[in-house]
Design an enzyme around this catalytic site. Sequence first.
Site, short mmCIF file in Angstrom:
data_model
loop_
_atom_site.label_atom_id
_atom_site.label_comp_id
_atom_site.label_asym_id
_atom_site.label_seq_id
_atom_site.Cartn_x
_atom_site.Cartn_y
_atom_site.Cartn_z
N PHE A 1 -4.23 3.94 14.63
CA PHE A 1 -4.53 4.91 13.58
C PHE A 1 -5.66 4.31 12.75
CE2 PHE A 1 -1.71 8.60 13.01
CZ PHE A 1 -0.85 8.40 14.07
N ASP B 1 -5.10 -9.52 12.88
CA ASP B 1 -5.20 -8.12 13.29
C ASP B 1 -4.25 -7.94 14.48
OD1 ASP B 1 -5.94 -5.71 14.61
OD2 ASP B 1 -7.81 -5.73 13.47
N ILE B 2 -3.15 -7.22 14.23
CA ILE B 2 -2.08 -7.13 15.23
C ILE B 2 -2.56 -6.42 16.50
CG2 ILE B 2 0.28 -6.31 15.63
CD1 ILE B 2 0.51 -6.35 12.44
N ASN C 1 0.85 -1.20 0.00
CA ASN C 1 0.00 0.00 0.00
C ASN C 1 0.89 1.25 0.00
OD1 ASN C 1 0.53 0.82 2.86
ND2 ASN C 1 -0.39 -1.19 3.25
O1 PMT Z 1 3.17 6.10 6.44
P1 PMT Z 1 2.65 7.42 5.92
O2 PMT Z 1 2.85 7.58 4.44
O3 PMT Z 1 3.20 8.59 6.69
O4 PMT Z 1 1.07 7.44 6.12
C1 PMT Z 1 0.53 7.44 7.39
C2 PMT Z 1 -0.66 6.48 7.51
C3 PMT Z 1 -1.78 6.95 6.62
C4 PMT Z 1 -0.23 5.06 7.11
C5 PMT Z 1 -1.07 6.46 9.02
O5 PMT Z 1 -1.42 7.77 9.37
C6 PMT Z 1 -2.24 5.54 9.26
O6 PMT Z 1 -3.40 5.89 9.13
N1 PMT Z 1 -1.93 4.27 9.65
C7 PMT Z 1 -2.93 3.20 9.82
C8 PMT Z 1 -3.23 2.59 8.48
C9 PMT Z 1 -4.20 1.42 8.63
O7 PMT Z 1 -3.80 0.31 8.45
O8 PMT Z 1 -5.37 1.77 9.05
P2 PMT Z 1 -6.57 0.71 9.33
O9 PMT Z 1 -7.73 1.60 9.56
O10 PMT Z 1 -6.65 -0.26 8.23
O11 PMT Z 1 -6.13 -0.03 10.64
C10 PMT Z 1 -6.53 0.40 11.94
C11 PMT Z 1 -5.42 0.12 12.92
O12 PMT Z 1 -5.17 -1.29 13.03
C12 PMT Z 1 -4.10 0.76 12.57
O13 PMT Z 1 -3.51 1.25 13.76
C13 PMT Z 1 -3.28 -0.37 11.98
O14 PMT Z 1 -1.90 -0.18 12.21
C14 PMT Z 1 -3.81 -1.56 12.74
N2 PMT Z 1 -3.80 -2.85 12.00
C15 PMT Z 1 -4.28 -2.93 10.74
C16 PMT Z 1 -4.26 -4.15 10.08
C17 PMT Z 1 -3.74 -5.29 10.73
N3 PMT Z 1 -3.68 -6.47 10.14
N4 PMT Z 1 -3.29 -5.16 12.00
C18 PMT Z 1 -3.32 -3.98 12.65
O15 PMT Z 1 -2.92 -3.89 13.81
#
Ligand code: PMT
Length: 395
Positions: free
Chosen positions: A321, A304-305, A207
């Site tokens: 985030f 999901d971590i 991504n």
């Molecule tokens: O890296 P940059 O270019 O500076 O951009 C920043 C960013 C947009 C990546 C950052 O600000 C951001 O939003 N990060 C989270 C991206 C994301 O995966 O969002 P999500 O809504 O899909 O996930 C929610 C949360 O669960 C996040 O904290 C993510 O890290 C976490 N997650 C997601 C998937 C997964 N399998 N395990 C997780 O723990």
Amino acid sequence: MNVVLGISGSIAAYKSAEIIRLLKKRGAEVKVILTKNGAEFITKKTLETLSNYPVACDMFAKIEHYDVEHISLAKWADIVLVAPATANIIAKFATGIADDMLSTTLLAAVGRAKIVFAPAMNTQMYDSPQNQYNMQRAREFGAEFFEPSSGELACGDIGRGRMDEPVSIVNALYDMFEAKQDLKGKRFLVTAGATIEPLDPVRYITNHSSGKMGISIANAAAKRGAEVILIAGRTQDIRIDSNIKTVNILTSQDMYEAVHEHIINADVFISAAAPADFTPEDYSEQKIKKSGDELILKLKKTKDILKSVADNKGKRIHVGFAAETENLHKNAVAKLKAKNLDMIAANDVTQKGCGFAYDTNAVELFFADGTHINSGLMTKNDLAHWLINHIAERF
Ligand code: PMT
């Protein structure tokens, strides 16, 4: 960062408006104290409009939220910045004179807040033995000075005494504030960047995450004295503070394992990475051939971590985030609850300047108690400190 901006009577007071604007842009809260002489150079209305707070002038004025105002302002402030600072206000501070709101607040702020003067005065006044003596005494009481620059002064003389430009003052103030070691003894685990999910030896799914947001957070925490472990997926080539221990990973599963290995000792876990939610079900050992007109890929869900470490988090602070393209509020709150987070920073990645790869970002920070606050658009470095300030309040 809470800043009390004191404005004393100098023509340089016109620059104070810009100082407020720049401070607010970087996420600071600013409350202004205007001296009687300062009010000759800039209006209360301008300062109130820019700061969004009533301006304190008169010690005995009827203030609606009266709470021994000079004490409450001194308690509220992280920094009391006097810009412009005349020889008179420096002299009052150096000798303990407290005869108006600004001098009284300064006296009450000693030992509580950082006190900084940005002098503005005629060269001869600045260089006078009395002023130099007062500045020295003020330093002994913990005050710091942003030395004035040289140039043409309002009186027509050329020399030292011109207050520095607002942008330099604000940058210097932030450098000073951020250098504080308020996270000493705290351990931060931060994730950053994109994961890479290989399909074959040549291709992968990933991504747009550049790692800028996560690395800014890791750097900011390290700068403030925290012990930081950064788990980094694919990132752009960004400077990482030399005190940070970096663990490089590729896939979402690697990130899961690294987080589980390092989280036990962490006081704070910030998940700014964008780990893949799906990964190819099968990895092809050989390069997939262009055999037909279409290729159907079967993906399976990754772990999901954040959710996987939710149950036994104890007192550890978990910050997620949420990268959203719609229904930001609803989706972020759902993630906050599902992952048992203390807070979640939701960025609308459809907005210009926000989210992936930009140097700037803006988030709505949702807390577990149902409240939320908007950061406004700022650099990712500033946003990192803004976010950490909200975390640090919990220690
Ligand atoms: O890296 P940059 O270019 O500076 O951009 C920043 C960013 C947009 C990546 C950052 O600000 C951001 O939003 N990060 C989270 C991206 C994301 O995966 O969002 P999500 O809504 O899909 O996930 C929610 C949360 O669960 C996040 O904290 C993510 O890290 C976490 N997650 C997601 C998937 C997964 N399998 N395990 C997780 O723990």
